[in-house]
Scaffold this active site. Structure first.
Site, mmCIF file in Angstrom:
data_model
loop_
_atom_site.group_PDB
_atom_site.id
_atom_site.type_symbol
_atom_site.label_atom_id
_atom_site.label_comp_id
_atom_site.label_asym_id
_atom_site.label_seq_id
_atom_site.Cartn_x
_atom_site.Cartn_y
_atom_site.Cartn_z
ATOM 1 N N HIS A 181 4.681 0.140 0.209
ATOM 2 C CA HIS A 181 5.432 -0.619 1.202
ATOM 3 C C HIS A 181 4.580 -1.725 1.790
ATOM 4 O O HIS A 181 3.354 -1.751 1.609
ATOM 5 C CB HIS A 181 6.021 0.290 2.295
ATOM 6 C CG HIS A 181 5.005 1.131 2.980
ATOM 7 N ND1 HIS A 181 4.497 2.295 2.428
ATOM 8 C CD2 HIS A 181 4.396 1.003 4.188
ATOM 9 C CE1 HIS A 181 3.630 2.844 3.267
ATOM 10 N NE2 HIS A 181 3.536 2.078 4.334
ATOM 11 N N ASP A 200 0.649 5.051 1.826
ATOM 12 C CA ASP A 200 -0.073 5.554 2.999
ATOM 13 C C ASP A 200 -1.172 6.558 2.613
ATOM 14 O O ASP A 200 -0.934 7.526 1.869
ATOM 15 C CB ASP A 200 0.910 6.233 3.965
ATOM 16 C CG ASP A 200 1.789 5.229 4.706
ATOM 17 O OD1 ASP A 200 1.358 4.069 4.870
ATOM 18 O OD2 ASP A 200 2.893 5.623 5.134
ATOM 19 N N ARG A 213 5.392 6.853 13.448
ATOM 20 C CA ARG A 213 5.420 7.437 12.113
ATOM 21 C C ARG A 213 4.902 8.865 12.140
ATOM 22 O O ARG A 213 3.827 9.128 12.687
ATOM 23 C CB ARG A 213 4.550 6.600 11.169
ATOM 24 C CG ARG A 213 4.606 7.056 9.724
ATOM 25 C CD ARG A 213 3.681 6.231 8.863
ATOM 26 N NE ARG A 213 2.366 6.853 8.736
ATOM 27 C CZ ARG A 213 1.280 6.233 8.294
ATOM 28 N NH1 ARG A 213 1.330 4.965 7.957
ATOM 29 N NH2 ARG A 213 0.141 6.872 8.200
ATOM 30 N N HIS A 258 0.840 -1.203 0.000
ATOM 31 C CA HIS A 258 0.000 0.000 0.000
ATOM 32 C C HIS A 258 0.869 1.244 0.000
ATOM 33 O O HIS A 258 2.062 1.199 0.331
ATOM 34 C CB HIS A 258 -0.934 0.014 1.208
ATOM 35 C CG HIS A 258 -0.210 0.154 2.527
ATOM 36 N ND1 HIS A 258 0.494 -0.894 3.095
ATOM 37 C CD2 HIS A 258 -0.057 1.203 3.366
ATOM 38 C CE1 HIS A 258 1.032 -0.493 4.234
ATOM 39 N NE2 HIS A 258 0.738 0.781 4.420
HETATM 40 FE FE LIG Z 1 1.877 2.157 5.753
#
Ligand SMILES: [Fe+2]
Length: 342
Positions: A283, A129, A298, A127
């Site tokens: 990723h 983000d 993150r 995917h």
């Molecule tokens: Fe992600």
């Protein structure tokens, strides 16, 4: 942009042209001579050493790092143990404006999103983000706090390299396609073994606001000018096609992204920081560390609305406008209920 790297080129010999990037950033901001950038693979990934990340980095060093991200798509820094939540965010701000996740609460009341496998945070699907909103993040800055003794690697794929190497008929076809992305994807189908409480949390938290956005399947990167593929798990359907045609065609294009030559796999250590260009990558978090704890943080940096090769921009289909993040940036809510893909 300040990168000295021409768009669409293959990567040059290491180290990266730090002096050129620093010169573009200004005369009094030369990066540390210890800063080096070393490629990991031919098409994606580099390690950056000789730098201590933080909010106080000089402009020349930031320019080198930014150029390295744009060129290599994902870059890795070891041994950044000194970074805490504040330092992480302060450094991320040097790349742009942090944005909170639209629906998932942060772990610190500010911008740090928890990627914790003990709360269902297992992102073992390819995917990009937050592609369910129009201006999805430009960069993600991921910091490893607790790493399992084995497993839990992350893979990234270069969606610009994948596009550039498509056979000509597929490139032409992809150029004209658009696709609908949503956070209300079929989570149960993606994770058939997920426990029922995880499914419930996913519905309650991750899809509390249901977003649908139509993106071009090929976007023109706003900084490098490269064309990149916009697909991934949040893609629900290609516009104008039946579900069967959409799935078949998506699988063909996605298979080119996932070719091993287009990917890099990172074995995490605590204190690592990975930064990726979210506009040019997908990723995948490998879910193979059993019950060992894996905790990462993150911070994402604001992006802009994609533009297709025909000049058409992405369109938000639902809701009528992107609301403020559901939990705000100061909610301080717990990470319970963090969903699988964020
Ligand atoms: Fe992600």
């Amino acid at each position: 942009m300040t990168s000295s790297v021409p768009p669409g080129t293959t990567t040059p010999a290491v180290p990266v042209p730090a002096a050129a990037a620093a010169a573009a950033a200004g005369p009094a901001t030369a990066p540390s001579p210890a800063l080096t950038v070393d490629k990991i693979g031919g098409r994606i990934g580099a390690t950056v050493s000789g730098v201590r990340l933080g909010g106080d980095l000089d402009a020349g060093t930031v320019a080198v790092i930014r150029a390295a991200i744009l060129e290599h798509k994902v870059v890795f820094f070891r041994d950044q143990h000194h970074l805490d939540a504040d330092g992480h965010e302060a450094f991320a701000r040097l790349l742009g404006t942090p944005v909170a996740h639209p629906t998932v609460p942060s772990v610190d009341g500010r911008y740090a999103l928890g990627i914790d496998n003990d709360h269902g945070g297992r992102a073992n699907q390819w995917h990009t983000d937050v592609t369910f909103v129009p201006a999805y993040p430009a960069f993600s800055v991921l910091r490893a706090e607790v790493i399992p003794p084995y497993g839990g690697d992350t893979l990234w794929a270069n969606t610009a390299a994948a596009y550039a190497r498509l056979p000509e008929p597929l490139r032409v076809l992809a150029d004209g396609l658009r696709g609908e992305h949503t956070n209300a994807y079929d989570y149960a189908a993606v994770r058939p073994g997920a426990p029922s409480d995880e499914l419930r949390q996913h519905r309650e938290v991750f899809t509390a606001t249901e977003f649908r956005t139509e993106h071009p399947v090929v976007r023109v990167h706003p900084e490098t000018g490269e064309r990149t593929l916009v697909l991934g798990t949040f893609l629900q359907r290609l516009s104008g096609l039946s579900g069967a045609d959409s799935r078949a065609l998506t699988a063909v294009l996605q298979s080119h992204i996932e070719r091993p030559e287009n990917t890099v796999r990172w074995r995490w250590r605590a204190g690592d920081v990975a930064i990726w260009d979210n506009r040019a990558t997908q990723h995948y978090g490998v879910d193979d560390s059993d019950d060992h704890v894996r905790t990462l943080r993150r911070v994402t940096i604001d992006g802009d609305v994609p533009v297709g090769v025909d000049g058409r921009r992405s369109v938000l289909l639902a809701p009528e406008s992107v609301p403020e993040p559901r939990h705000g940036i100061a909610s301080g809510a717990s990470t319970d209920g963090v969903a699988a893909l964020v």
